[in-house]
Scaffold this motif. Sequence first.
Motif, PDB file in Angstrom:
ATOM      1  N   ILE B   7     -47.439  53.406 -19.296  1.00 25.41           N
ATOM      2  CA  ILE B   7     -47.035  52.052 -19.718  1.00 25.41           C
ATOM      3  C   ILE B   7     -47.309  51.920 -21.219  1.00 25.41           C
ATOM      4  O   ILE B   7     -48.441  52.155 -21.665  1.00 25.41           O
ATOM      5  N   GLU B   8     -46.266  51.589 -21.943  1.00 25.59           N
ATOM      6  CA  GLU B   8     -46.404  51.473 -23.408  1.00 25.59           C
ATOM      7  C   GLU B   8     -46.088  50.034 -23.820  1.00 25.59           C
ATOM      8  O   GLU B   8     -44.967  49.565 -23.613  1.00 25.59           O
ATOM      9  N   VAL B   9     -47.073  49.374 -24.387  1.00 24.03           N
ATOM     10  CA  VAL B   9     -46.866  48.010 -24.900  1.00 24.03           C
ATOM     11  C   VAL B   9     -46.883  48.110 -26.421  1.00 24.03           C
ATOM     12  O   VAL B   9     -47.868  48.576 -26.996  1.00 24.03           O
ATOM     13  N   LEU B  12     -46.068  43.603 -28.894  1.00 24.82           N
ATOM     14  CA  LEU B  12     -45.658  42.534 -27.963  1.00 24.82           C
ATOM     15  C   LEU B  12     -46.070  41.152 -28.479  1.00 24.82           C
ATOM     16  O   LEU B  12     -47.217  40.927 -28.850  1.00 24.82           O
ATOM     17  N   THR B  34     -51.605  51.212 -24.546  1.00 23.12           N
ATOM     18  CA  THR B  34     -51.016  52.287 -23.736  1.00 23.12           C
ATOM     19  C   THR B  34     -51.864  52.454 -22.485  1.00 23.12           C
ATOM     20  O   THR B  34     -53.097  52.514 -22.583  1.00 23.12           O
ATOM     21  N   PHE B  54     -49.513  37.879 -20.199  1.00 27.95           N
ATOM     22  CA  PHE B  54     -49.336  39.336 -20.212  1.00 27.95           C
ATOM     23  C   PHE B  54     -48.981  39.817 -18.799  1.00 27.95           C
ATOM     24  O   PHE B  54     -48.087  40.648 -18.618  1.00 27.95           O
ATOM     25  N   MET B  58     -45.720  41.717 -17.665  1.00 29.51           N
ATOM     26  CA  MET B  58     -45.807  43.037 -17.029  1.00 29.51           C
ATOM     27  C   MET B  58     -44.953  43.086 -15.769  1.00 29.51           C
ATOM     28  O   MET B  58     -44.309  44.093 -15.487  1.00 29.51           O
ATOM     29  N   SER B  68     -42.081  45.140 -27.178  1.00 36.01           N
ATOM     30  CA  SER B  68     -41.569  45.656 -25.901  1.00 36.01           C
ATOM     31  C   SER B  68     -42.688  46.092 -24.970  1.00 36.01           C
ATOM     32  O   SER B  68     -43.806  46.372 -25.395  1.00 36.01           O
ATOM     33  N   ILE B  69     -42.332  46.098 -23.682  1.00 34.06           N
ATOM     34  CA  ILE B  69     -43.174  46.765 -22.674  1.00 34.06           C
ATOM     35  C   ILE B  69     -42.260  47.813 -22.059  1.00 34.06           C
ATOM     36  O   ILE B  69     -41.151  47.483 -21.618  1.00 34.06           O
ATOM     37  N   HIS B  70     -42.701  49.037 -22.051  1.00 26.51           N
ATOM     38  CA  HIS B  70     -41.925  50.082 -21.391  1.00 26.51           C
ATOM     39  C   HIS B  70     -42.776  50.785 -20.353  1.00 26.51           C
ATOM     40  O   HIS B  70     -43.906  51.176 -20.638  1.00 26.51           O
ATOM     41  N   SER B  75     -37.744  48.841 -18.918  1.00 30.09           N
ATOM     42  CA  SER B  75     -38.445  47.603 -19.228  1.00 30.09           C
ATOM     43  C   SER B  75     -38.531  46.750 -17.960  1.00 30.09           C
ATOM     44  O   SER B  75     -37.520  46.559 -17.277  1.00 30.09           O
TER      45      SER B  75
END
Lengths: 257, 261
Positions: B7-9, B12, B34, B54, B58, B68-70, B75
Motif C-alpha cells: 500500500i503506497e500513500v 495524500l 508505505t 484516512f 483507504m 494518491s493511495i495505491h 486505487s
Amino acid sequence: MAHVEHRESVPVLTFPRQTIVSLLVFAACWEGMSHLAPLLGIPPFAIPSLLRISKSILTITPIDIVVTLARVIAALIASFIFGLVLAMAMYRSETLDQYLHPMIRILMAVPVVSWILFAVLWFPGVEFRIGFVLVVVCGPVFLVDTLDAMRNVPRELRHMMQSFRPTTVQFFLKLMLPAIVPTIFTSWKVNISLAIRVVTIAELVGAVTGIGHQLSVAQELFSVADVFAWTIVLVALLFLLEALVARVEHRLLRWRS
Amino acid sequence: MSIPPTIEVRGLRKVFRQATTGQSVVAIDRLDLTIQPKEVIAIVGQTGCGKSTFFDMMIGLEAPTEGSIHIGDKSPYSDFDYFRGKMATVFQQDRLLPWRSALDNAKLPLELMGRPEDEQRERALMWLNKLGLGQFTNAYPHELSGGMRQRVAIARAFAVQPDILLADEAFGHLDEVTAAELRDTFLQLARECGSTAILITHQLEEAIAVGDRIAVFGKSAKLLADIHVNLWPKERYGELREAIQATLQSQKADPRLMQPA
C-alpha cells in the motif's frame, strides 16, 4: 446461552371484553333510539331497528364487496410499486428529488374530491377513473414514507454495506429494502384505511358496481338501514385487510420479537 | 493464499468544506506512508486528527483532494469494484444487520461477491466456529452480547479472506478483558490469513500490543512518528508508550522514538 429460543405468537383478530361491552352498549342505545324516534318526531326510517339493519345485511350482494376489494387491492399494489420505485430513484438522485419533491407536495395537497372531478372530466372509463384517483392519493403517501425511511437508515449501516462494495441493486435488496420493511407496513396500514374511504367516494360518482355505488343507491331510496349495513361491511373489510397486513408483518418482522 | 499488495500513500491530502460556514478544513495534509504486505500497522492519534478520514479513503469511500493511495497498481476509490472481496472492515460498533442471524450476517460479503450458497454457508460457519460462535449461528444480533456481536463482525470480515483488513476502533467500546481477548484472536486470524491489517485506534496499549508498526498521526494526519515495534524490547514498552504520548501532546516526535535500542 446454549441455544436461542424463538417464541412466536401469531396475532389474531381478538375482541377484548371491553370492546364487546362497548359494542353492546352502542347497539342497545341504537335500538332504544329506533323505538323512541317516532315519539320524538323523527321519521322511523332515519333510525332503523337492529332487526331492519340485519335484514339489510342479508340482502348485501357479495359481488359488490369483491369488486370494491379488488379495486382497493389492485390500486394499493400499483401505488406501492409507483411509490417504491420513485422513492428509490429519488434516493439515488438528489437532482431528481429536488425537482419531484415540490410536485409530490402539491399532489398531496389536492383534495380527494378534486381528483375525482378531474378523473370524471379526463377519463371515460369508470375503472380507470377509480384506479387513477386511488393511485394519485395513495401513491404519494407510499413514496414519502418510503423515501423518509430510506433516509433514516443509519449511516453506520450504509457505510458498512458500502465498504463491502455492493452493486446498486445489492445495496437496495440487501440493506435498504429490509431496513425499511417496518415503515412499509405502517404505510400499508395507513393507505388501506385511506383507500377504503377514497374508493367509496370514487364509486359514488359514476360507478355502477361496488360498495360506493350501493351506498349511493341506498341514499336514493332513503334506506338508512342499507347505508348502515354497507358501512358495517366497509368497516369489517378495513379490519380484515389490516389484520391480514398485521399477520404478514409479524411473519416478516419476527426477528424483532 | 495470494500475497497482498504493497500500500503506497503519496502526498495524500483531503480538504472538506464545512456546509454551515463554507470554510475549508484540511483533514489530511500531504501524508506519505508505505505499508508492506502482511504488515500489521496501528495508526494512533488524537480525536479529530484525520484517522477516520484516512480509514474512509483507504476503503475507497472518500476521494483524495490531492495525492494518491495505491494498493498494488489500483486505487481503492477509482477502482472501487476491483476490491470487492479483497478488502474487509471491522468498525467500532458491530454494525450487524439486525434482521439477519449471525450466520446470515457473516455470509453477507460472500453474497455480495456472488459466491454459491453452499460456499457462503460453509465459509461463514467456519469463521463463526473459529470465533467460538458455533452454537449461536441462528441467533439475531439483539440476542447476543456486545463481545459476541463484535465476533460476528470479525467473522464477517474474515469470511472473504481479504488481502487487506481495516479495523476502526474495533475493540475500543468493549470491556478490557473482552477487548484484549478479541484483539488477540483478530491478530492471530489476520496472521493465519496472511492479510495486511490496518488498525485505527486511540489506545496506545492496543497499538503496542498488536502493531508490527505504529504510525503516530498529528493534526491533519501529519505523520509524527513511524515506529517499528519489534525494535523495542518488551520491557521498554512502558517507555515507548510514554514517548508516543509525549509525541501526541507536543505534536513533535519524541527523541526517545529515534533510538529505541
